[in-house]
Design a protein around this motif. Structure first.
Motif: not given
Length: 158
Positions: A48-52, A55-59, A132-134
């Motif tokens: 899910g983190l790949e390519g973020m 400073g970006a945030a997502k669930v 996960f709220d990341v």
């Protein structure tokens, strides 16, 4: 800058269960740092983190198969109640014991019956979907590996 394999990544996160209960957070604490693509964190979270971007945030929702796995029935076993200390006879208590093969294991008290206690060797989050709220707080590019080659000892990227 986007997260890619080999990057040293730091993320701030909060883990929630389906019922929205928070089970862990790094908000206000040191972020989680890991090397992307090295299987240092849960497979589903890493995907899910790949390519973020920085400073970006997502669930990111992580199913059991990509987190702590499904609940395995063979992970449950019964012990005589008198073999468990009275103060540890509470559901959810983590125990330490030795398996028949000599390994130290850490089962949880899953059920208390009249004469036996049911212990569970599954991870406490097995079978659970995690949310996960990341937020990506830092990305450092992985160092290029250099090798020496040729007669003159010049460096080339591996």
């Amino acid at each position: 800058m986007n997260i890619s394999k080999g990057d040293l990544v730091s993320v701030e996160y909060t883990i929630r269960l389906d019922d929205d209960r928070v089970i862990e957070t790094t908000v206000g604490e040191a972020p989680l740092s890991y090397t992307h693509g090295q299987n240092e964190i849960l497979q589903g979270l890493e995907a899910g983190l790949e390519g973020m971007r920085l400073g970006a945030a997502k669930v990111i929702t992580v199913k059991p198969a990509d987190a702590y796995g499904e609940i395995h029935p063979e992970g449950f076993f019964e012990v005589q109640r008198d073999r468990v200390p009275t103060e540890a006879q509470r559901i959810g208590i983590k125990l330490e014991t030795t398996a028949p093969d000599g390994r130290v294991v850490f089962p949880y008290v899953a059920e208390i019956r009249t004469n036996v206690i049911v212990l569970d060797l599954n991870h406490p989050l097995a079978g659970r979907t995690l949310r996960f709220d990341v937020r990506v707080v830092d990305i450092q590019r992985g160092e290029r590996q250099l090798v020496t080659g040729g007669m003159r000892g010049r460096e080339t990227e591996a």
